[in-house]
Design an enzyme around this catalytic site. Structure first.
Site, PDB file in Angstrom:
ATOM      1  N   GLU A   1       0.819  -1.197   0.000  1.00  0.00           N
ATOM      2  CA  GLU A   1       0.000   0.000   0.000  1.00  0.00           C
ATOM      3  C   GLU A   1       0.864   1.263   0.000  1.00  0.00           C
ATOM      4  O   GLU A   1       0.573   2.230  -0.705  1.00  0.00           O
ATOM      5  CB  GLU A   1      -0.936  -0.009   1.217  1.00  0.00           C
ATOM      6  CG  GLU A   1      -2.274   0.651   0.977  1.00  0.00           C
ATOM      7  CD  GLU A   1      -3.293   0.266   2.044  1.00  0.00           C
ATOM      8  OE1 GLU A   1      -4.233  -0.481   1.707  1.00  0.00           O
ATOM      9  OE2 GLU A   1      -3.143   0.670   3.211  1.00  0.00           O
TER      10      GLU A   1
ATOM     11  N   GLU B   1       2.103   1.700  -3.364  1.00  0.00           N
ATOM     12  CA  GLU B   1       1.052   2.211  -4.248  1.00  0.00           C
ATOM     13  C   GLU B   1       0.845   3.704  -4.015  1.00  0.00           C
ATOM     14  O   GLU B   1       0.699   4.489  -4.958  1.00  0.00           O
ATOM     15  CB  GLU B   1      -0.257   1.432  -3.990  1.00  0.00           C
ATOM     16  CG  GLU B   1      -1.376   1.843  -4.944  1.00  0.00           C
ATOM     17  CD  GLU B   1      -2.703   1.150  -4.633  1.00  0.00           C
ATOM     18  OE1 GLU B   1      -2.735   0.264  -3.735  1.00  0.00           O
ATOM     19  OE2 GLU B   1      -3.712   1.504  -5.267  1.00  0.00           O
TER      20      GLU B   1
ATOM     21  N   CYS C   1      -8.435  -2.436   3.412  1.00  0.00           N
ATOM     22  CA  CYS C   1      -8.362  -3.649   4.246  1.00  0.00           C
ATOM     23  C   CYS C   1      -9.747  -4.104   4.693  1.00  0.00           C
ATOM     24  O   CYS C   1      -9.949  -5.260   5.008  1.00  0.00           O
ATOM     25  CB  CYS C   1      -7.567  -3.421   5.518  1.00  0.00           C
ATOM     26  SG  CYS C   1      -6.160  -2.404   5.292  1.00  0.00           S
TER      27      CYS C   1
ATOM     28  N   SER D   1      -7.386   1.818  -2.689  1.00  0.00           N
ATOM     29  CA  SER D   1      -6.159   1.074  -2.932  1.00  0.00           C
ATOM     30  C   SER D   1      -6.530  -0.259  -3.573  1.00  0.00           C
ATOM     31  O   SER D   1      -7.543  -0.863  -3.229  1.00  0.00           O
ATOM     32  CB  SER D   1      -5.440   0.832  -1.603  1.00  0.00           C
ATOM     33  OG  SER D   1      -4.527  -0.232  -1.741  1.00  0.00           O
TER      34      SER D   1
ATOM     35  N   LYS E   1     -16.168 -10.155   6.328  1.00  0.00           N
ATOM     36  CA  LYS E   1     -15.149 -11.002   5.721  1.00  0.00           C
ATOM     37  C   LYS E   1     -15.754 -12.309   5.214  1.00  0.00           C
ATOM     38  O   LYS E   1     -15.198 -12.960   4.349  1.00  0.00           O
ATOM     39  CB  LYS E   1     -14.048 -11.306   6.744  1.00  0.00           C
ATOM     40  CG  LYS E   1     -13.134 -10.095   7.026  1.00  0.00           C
ATOM     41  CD  LYS E   1     -11.812 -10.203   6.321  1.00  0.00           C
ATOM     42  CE  LYS E   1     -10.759  -9.211   6.790  1.00  0.00           C
ATOM     43  NZ  LYS E   1     -10.772  -7.945   6.074  1.00  0.00           N
TER      44      LYS E   1
ATOM     45  N   GLU F   1     -16.538 -11.372   1.929  1.00  0.00           N
ATOM     46  CA  GLU F   1     -15.326 -11.202   1.136  1.00  0.00           C
ATOM     47  C   GLU F   1     -14.808 -12.541   0.599  1.00  0.00           C
ATOM     48  O   GLU F   1     -14.407 -12.629  -0.554  1.00  0.00           O
ATOM     49  CB  GLU F   1     -14.240 -10.513   1.970  1.00  0.00           C
ATOM     50  CG  GLU F   1     -13.029 -10.099   1.141  1.00  0.00           C
ATOM     51  CD  GLU F   1     -11.892  -9.548   2.012  1.00  0.00           C
ATOM     52  OE1 GLU F   1     -11.795  -8.321   2.125  1.00  0.00           O
ATOM     53  OE2 GLU F   1     -11.125 -10.348   2.578  1.00  0.00           O
TER      54      GLU F   1
ATOM     55  N   GLU G   1     -13.456 -12.395  -7.225  1.00  0.00           N
ATOM     56  CA  GLU G   1     -12.097 -11.866  -7.429  1.00  0.00           C
ATOM     57  C   GLU G   1     -11.095 -12.577  -6.530  1.00  0.00           C
ATOM     58  O   GLU G   1      -9.902 -12.557  -6.788  1.00  0.00           O
ATOM     59  CB  GLU G   1     -12.011 -10.368  -7.087  1.00  0.00           C
ATOM     60  CG  GLU G   1     -13.045  -9.464  -7.723  1.00  0.00           C
ATOM     61  CD  GLU G   1     -14.272  -9.294  -6.845  1.00  0.00           C
ATOM     62  OE1 GLU G   1     -15.180 -10.138  -6.990  1.00  0.00           O
ATOM     63  OE2 GLU G   1     -14.335  -8.369  -6.030  1.00  0.00           O
TER      64      GLU G   1
ATOM     65  N   CYS H   1     -11.409  -2.866  13.975  1.00  0.00           N
ATOM     66  CA  CYS H   1     -11.699  -4.299  14.080  1.00  0.00           C
ATOM     67  C   CYS H   1     -11.865  -4.775  15.522  1.00  0.00           C
ATOM     68  O   CYS H   1     -12.555  -5.759  15.776  1.00  0.00           O
ATOM     69  CB  CYS H   1     -10.589  -5.099  13.422  1.00  0.00           C
ATOM     70  SG  CYS H   1     -10.209  -4.516  11.779  1.00  0.00           S
TER      71      CYS H   1
END
Lengths: 581, 631, 163
Positions: free
Chosen positions: A281, A284, A305, A325, A364, A367, A372, A508
């Site tokens: 990151e 980037e 994230c 990102s 998650k 996710e 992808e 989190c």
């Protein structure tokens, strides 16, 4: 300085600041006024009527949660009338509640059950008509069971006021009122991001994560499967609460040992891919800042994230998706590494590797089902377990968690920096990135503590001088705050370079998959601070404070990934986003 | 255009005589009529009651006939409610003051041709009570229905054309607003309201002056004045009639309230079920703006005030003040806990005064005639008059306004004309779903806030339903509970679930499924809801049950123990029985019985098997000898 | 009927969007907007509520929550003729329940429903204020007073003849 107000609660003199409610003031007299619908910072509507008290000079009973203190007020919290009222209210609530308590996921942590016990309830006092609502399990992450719902509206307020999503709301009125999504369709038809904050605010078992515990047990029992676990940074800060340990207890060693005791499994440290995320990151970000290309990706760059945040952007801000990102989340990166690098190294057919992530998060679970994040039809991560689910597995395995001596993570994914650890708290990703960016760009910069971006405040801003430049950054947690920040950026009011967003308030450590603490704890204990202190303390003790200094990260680039943002690193650690309705 | 007192006076003078013709005794009115352009004025009630019975057709007929006959000196005025709704369509001809009731289009033609053109009053079309035995025609004010009434809130209803602001001005309209704006301080207005003793007519009876004083003292640049026209009590239509008959009285009072508390915006929240009231209010607001009586710089004093109408959408709970404001805010109309009180934090979080339509209808007159005048009417604690919507088993169904302290007996027997069909009075219900049933032992209770509360009912907004001996009190309690249960917003648990459980318990009683212990449970729940619910809807929801249980307990016991409903209302407790003496054995009933519950031989008395009968009633309908009866 | 395909026209949508744009800045606009939408379409199907949510920038759940709170908002289309029986106290005391039952019986549907041919829908309503004429029913807004179960059924049948 606020004006101080004097009042008496059960004849005990109490002095509290103006604006305090009777319910809050009672705490100063060591009296816990019970409630169901009140939840600090979330919901204060005076609806459940469990917190009723007698106030001298006022007719009938008054809800203590909404009544502000007045000079000379005389409050009685424990009279016959109050007790009778609470009891009857609870009996009425129970007459519409699906009383399958033995098979309820909330077990004996149910707030309603505790009150039923405290008040000696006869659950059959009023004839009931058993509710017959369809259970909504349309999403991969949360289940809504209206048959258990008690209309406290803590979830609705969380979704609408705190997170400002509005995936659920009240439907109809009167006895037929219920919580649900528009047109009684499943949550999957809404813009629900799966943050799971509704679950942790629910006092009963009407909301819970869709459990994958059985999938994991099945994999462990399957001799052909190699089962690997990896645990997110914040799990070590909260898992102890599942075993009645006080909030803020660091249990990383016990956690690792306990997971290993579940069967023949490996236990890895997700902080490793947190470190990896930072390297990717930061790279980037530097590219975005320094690139001269015409089609360079825009600034500010948003962190990526948090899967709740990503889904939020996919639903609400299609035009800003290029600002995210492209780094996968640490979970996504870990899954990809395990099914490629790890399998190759250990000669395992990726089909036989069963990857379990333990995350503080329900989003998650969504996710891991993203196309992808699959390779050749195989998911990078097979199952995402919440902290709560892991706790239940450990309990189910009969492990005396508190008594464990503790063990260390398995190699090669054991060692990580302190920067990876603080990923679990709001501001943690930002700080970790700043440490790396400052160090890489300034070379000699020794700064590791970026205090301005720490703390549980919803929106934090800071300006740092890095490589001779003033860099404006922003950190927000909670999607209501995220929306504010995004709108400020869109309107041009703010001009940040880098923005960290976590969907759950506090990050989190307060995720939707974390152990559920009952209202009383949430109202009086600063859970977010206690839990995040574990991460920051652990970071402080770590000799290695910067992600890019981690030997594991360096090994990964040397052996497999090559260069940040390039080659395999680009192929396996980066992703793209899909606009959604 | 700015309104000035001179212009106001000018408008008054221009219209005064025309309107006064309708208010004077016939002889003086005739004199007065000569000063106007119209020889005759025909007033037709255009309220909801009369419109429902076809008053628009009567107006059409009158207009056609007038046009056809080329009458230029006859004026037709569509007014608001006269009060005697059961006798609609109502037509009054001035200056004589002839009261034609239940007028048909054909009757309208006759009125024009015989009465207006030829001066021959159509006596057979008149309300019978206004035709004296010797043929003399009595003015309306001498009839039983009107004689005992005192009209303050309804002063202009049925007198003026509500769609013509000048007729309102002719009867001193907007003079009070001028007086307040030019001669009184805010505190002086509050003092007058306090001294008048006016209390909220919406039900709870909170002193209006105190409400205004609280709101005035609240800090805030923006404040609001709201009008509660969400008249949801089944059987109540006082507020609707005022809005239909005299909308400017409400507008003027809201402006006065606005000045008093420092607000420049008002909202009227009115039921969408009241299309005529909404329409008239819209017209009235438009005219008031046009005349400079709403808007900027009213009377050149720098005071700004305007009003917006918001429609309800069918939620009784929105009659509760905080729920009403939540609804105006565009949300689900759920009540909020108090404090904070609306006077401090109301609509859109700003200090707000909310009064009911009827309350507002008193304000201008109090300002003009003074607090002493107003407080001389009524009882010690309840001043002024109260409008009731008289309904149910009563001869004169309609709208009545009486001084506080009038007894129920006076209203029922004198004004209401007693119970029809020779039946006996059983109970009067006041306060709608929040009130209670008053039995005959209390029929001499003077009506005011305190005395009604004392006997377990409440003033409420003014619904007054009379019940006769055919009414089952358990069924009535159930009816009200069904209503509140359906209308509960569902926010607080005691109301959401309590109303449902209470309804179940009552339902069981009417079905014969209950025991005496259930009465204890009813008591328990009723007491619980009274003290524990969030808002008045829940707190008072049990009143109909509690009051019927208090005064008609034996009926409950009869249902429970004997499985008997003496009023023959509770279907599940009834049985169809064939009277063997009357049955001719024609077999018609048994052939029509859908479940074959009736047996018997031809030409012999038949018999109904209770265990098979589904109580469809076909046998009773079909029997030509009235041999089937309910027991 | 509830699943009947949405048949809104572009003209209706333009009208609704224009109304919303004109009013959305005024405080508490959602209620007037829903009332207008129901006026345009006759009911508030999902498609219409979605337009309102998008145009006003509020969650659909909020629109739906308000639409289902108030009894006058309907999510299902009404019949060509809407019958409404007053169940206010005055009417009830005079036997309005029997009138409703008779009509329900005649049409084979319950209050709140629409006949399969789309011709009639029945509603019960709270006090129309025509207590003087109790018991009262309305068909398409036309008031019929002093009804009996028999006369009520005849009134309904007269609309059949019209069709």
């Amino acid at each position: 300085m606020k004006k101080m107000i004097n009042l008496k609660i059960n004849n005990i003199p109490v002095t509290v600041p103006e604006g305090t409610t009777v319910l809050q003031a009672a705490k100063h007299a060591n009296i816990e006024i019970p409630s169901l619908c009140y939840l600090k910072d979330v919901n204060c509507i005076g609806a459940c009527r469990v917190c009723v008290v007698e106030i001298k000079g006022r007719r009938g009973l008054t809800a203590a949660c909404t009544y502000p203190v007045e000079e000379g007020l005389e409050v009685l919290t424990n009279t016959a009338m109050v007790r009778k009222s609470r009891k009857t209210t609870l009996e009425l609530i129970l007459s519409t509640h699906h009383k399958k308590c033995l098979s309820c996921v909330r077990g004996n942590h149910c707030e309603l059950q505790k009150l039923a016990y405290d008040y000696g309830i006869n659950e059959d006092h009023f004839k009931d008509d058993e509710p017959q609502y369809e259970i909504d399990d349309s999403t991969p992450y949360v289940v809504r069971d209206n048959n258990k719902c008690i209309q406290c509206l803590r979830c609705v307020s969380t979704c609408n006021n705190v997170q400002q999503i509005g995936a659920i709301g009240q439907i109809r009125r009167g006895f037929d009122v219920r919580v649900g999504s528009p047109f009684d369709k499943g949550l999957d038809t809404t813009s629900c991001v799966g943050c799971g904050q509704c679950i942790v605010s629910c006092p009963v078992g009407a909301l819970y994560e869709k459990s994958n515990i059985d999938d994991v047990w099945d994999a462990i029992a399957d001799p052909n499967k190699h089962v690997v676990f990896f645990t997110a940074p914040s799990i070590a800060a909260t898992l102890g609460e599942c075993f009645d340990m006080p909030p803020g207890t660091h249990v990383e060693d016990k956690m690792v040992q306990a997971i290993r005791m579940l069967g023949d499994v490996k236990v890895f440290n997700m902080n490793v891919t947190a470190d990896l995320t930072i390297v990717e990151e930061a790279n980037e970000l530097i590219n975005r800042i320094t690139s001269n290309k015409l089609d360079k990706p825009p600034l500010p760059m948003f962190t990526s994230c948090c899967p709740g945040w990503i889904k939020f952007m996919e639903h609400n801000y299609h035009d800003l998706l290029p600002n995210l990102s492209t780094c996968k989340s640490p979970q996504g990166m870990f899954g990809a590494l395990l099914k490629t690098y790890y399998c190759q190294k250990n000669h395992i057919d990726p089909k036989d590797l069963f990857v379990v992530s333990v995350i503080p998060c329900t989003a998650k679970k969504f996710e891991v089902e993203r196309p992808e994040l699959t390779m050749k039809g195989l998911p990078d991560v097979d199952v995402a377990l919440t902290t709560r689910e892991l706790g239940r597995m450990i309990m189910g395995a009969g492990i005396s968690f508190k008594d464990l001596a503790g063990e260390e993570f398995d190699n090669p994914f054991a060692i990580a920096s302190g920067a990876g650890k603080i990923f679990g708290a709001t501001g943690g990703v930002m700080e970790a990135a700043l440490r790396t960016a400052a160090n890489i760009l300034d070379g000699t910069n020794e700064k590791v503590d970026f205090m301005d971006v720490r703390g549980t405040t919803g929106i934090k801003e800071a300006t740092y001088r890095i490589a001779g430049k003033e860099v404006d950054v922003c950190v927000a947690s909670g999607l209501g705050n995220a929306r504010k920040v995004v709108e400020m950026i869109k309107s041009g009011e703010k001009n940040y370079l880098f923005v960290e967003i976590m969907a759950c308030p506090g990050g989190c450590i307060n995720g939707g998959g974390q152990p559920i603490q009952r209202d009383y704890v949430r109202n009086w204990v600063d859970l977010k601070s206690l839990r995040s202190a574990v991460l920051y303390d652990s970071d402080k003790e770590n000799e290695m404070r910067r992600s890019h200094e981690s030997p594991v990260v360096q090994m990964l680039y040397d052996e497999f990934l090559e260069k940040p943002g390039k080659g395999k690193a680009h192929a396996f650690l980066h992703t793209h986003y899909t606009p959604r309705d | 255009m700015t309104m000035t007192i001179d212009r106001l006076t000018e408008i008054k003078k221009k219209n005064e005589e025309l309107v006064m013709v309708r208010r004077l005794v016939a002889s003086k009115a005739e004199e007065m009529a000569k000063h106007t352009a119209y020889r005759k004025q025909i007033l037709v009630c255009g309220g909801t009651g009369c419109t429902s019975s076809g008053s628009h057709k009567v107006v059409d007929a009158l207009e056609n006939e007038i046009k056809e006959k080329g009458l230029k000196d006859v004026l037709i005025v569509k007014t608001g409610c006269f009060g005697l709704c059961a006798l609609g369509p109502v037509v009054i001809v001035y200056p004589e003051g002839c009261f034609y009731s239940q007028t048909t289009p054909e009757g309208a033609k006759r009125i024009i041709n015989e009465h207006i053109i030829n001066g021959m009053i159509c006596k057979d079309l008149l309300y019978p009570e206004t035709v004296h035995a010797d043929g003399e025609i009595l003015p309306l004010s001498k009839t039983n229905f009107y004689a005992k009434q005192m009209r303050i809130a309804l002063k202009n209803c049925g007198v003026i054309d509500p769609e013509n602001i000048e007729e309102y001005i002719a009867l001193d309209g907007y003079k009070a607003l001028h007086k307040v704006l030019t001669e009184m301080t805010q505190d002086q207005v509050i003092d007058v309201m306090l001294a008048s003793g006016l209390r909220g007519r919406g039900g709870a009876g909170f002193p209006t002056g105190r409400k205004w004083a609280f709101c005035k003292s609240s800090k805030g640049d923006i404040k609001y004045v709201c009008c509660n026209a969400d008249e949801g009590d089944p059987g109540a239509f006082m507020d609707r009639s005022i809005l239909e008959g005299d909308p400017h009285a409400v507008i003027e009072a809201m402006a006065i309230a606005g000045y008093t508390i420092g607000a420049s915006q008002g909202y009227v929240y009115v039921r969408a079920e009241y299309p005529i009231a909404v329409e008239r209010l819209k017209i009235a607001i438009g005219q008031a703006r046009e005349y400079g009586l709403l808007g900027k710089d009213i009377f050149g004093t720098g005071f700004n005030f305007d009003i917006e109408i918001r429609l309800g959408a069918g939620a009784f709970v929105c009659g509760e003040e905080t729920a009403l404001m939540t609804s105006i805010e565009g949300k689900r109309g759920e009540p909020r806990p108090r404090p904070p009180f609306p006077a401090v934090k109301g609509l859109f979080g700003k200090p707000t005064v909310l009064n009911n339509v009827e309350t507002y209808a008193n304000v201008a007159q109090i300002i003009l005639k003074g607090a002493d005048w107003y407080s001389s009417i009524g009882t010690e604690t309840s001043k002024g008059t109260k409008v009731f919507a008289l309904g149910g088993k009563i001869t004169n169904v309609g709208l009545v306004e009486v001084p506080m302290g009038t007894t129920l007996r006076e209203i029922i027997e004198e004004i209401g004309g007693g119970i029809p069909n020779g039946k006996k009075f059983k109970a009067a219900q006041t306060g709608g779903p929040s009130g209670g049933c008053i039995p005959s032992v209390h029929i001499d209770t003077p009506i005011d806030y305190e005395s009604l509360a004392q006997i377990g009912s409440m003033m409420g907004s003014g619904g007054l339903i009379i019940m006769d001996e055919d009414t089952c009190m358990v069924d009535i309690a159930k009816f009200y509970l069904e209503f509140t249960c359906e209308e509960s917003c569902g926010k607080c648990s005691p109301c959401r679930i309590g109303t449902k459980r209470l309804l179940h318990l009552l339902d069981d009683i009417t079905k014969g499924h209950s025991t005496m212990e259930d009465l204890d449970k009813i008591d328990e729940l009723a007491a619980h809801m009274k003290v524990s619910c969030l808002c008045a809807l829940g707190q008072t929801a049990s009143n109909p049950v509690v009051s019927t249980l208090k005064y008609f307990r034996e009926e409950y016991v009869d249902h429970i123990k004997n499985k008997r409903c003496a009023a023959k209302k509770c279907k599940d407790l009834l049985h169809y029985v064939i009277d063997p003496d009357k049955c001719k054995g024609c077999t018609l009933c048994s052939r029509n019985c859908p479940v074959g519950a009736i047996s018997g031989k031809v030409k012999e008395p038949h018999y109904i098997d209770k265990s098979v009968c589904i109580k469809c009633g076909l046998c009773k309908q079909n029997c030509k000898f009235e041999a089937v009866y309910l027991d | 009927m509830a699943n009947m395909a949405f048949r809104g026209t572009p003209k209706q949508e333009r009208e609704l969007r224009r109304f919303i744009r004109k009013h959305k800045e005024q405080p508490g606009a959602l209620m007037p907007v829903l009332q207008e939408a129901q006026g345009i379409y006759g009911y508030l199907p999902k498609e219409v509520q979605q337009i309102i949510a998008d145009e006003m920038g509020i969650p659909l759940s909020q629109v739906f929550g308000v639409a289902t709170f108030y009894s006058q908002f309907t999510l299902t289309p009404k019949g060509e003729h809407t019958i409404s029986v007053c169940l206010g106290t005055a009417c009830y005391v005079k036997g309005a329940d029997k009138i409703l039952a008779a009509i329900e019986d005649r049409l084979g549907i319950k209050a709140g429903e629409c006949t399969p041919d789309g011709l009639f829908s029945i509603d019960s309503c709270r006090c129309l204020g025509a207590c003087g004429l109790a018991p009262v029913m309305t068909v398409d807004g036309e008031v019929y007073g002093k009804c009996t179960p028999e006369s009520a059924v005849k009134i309904v049948e007269s609309y059949y003849e019209e069709v």
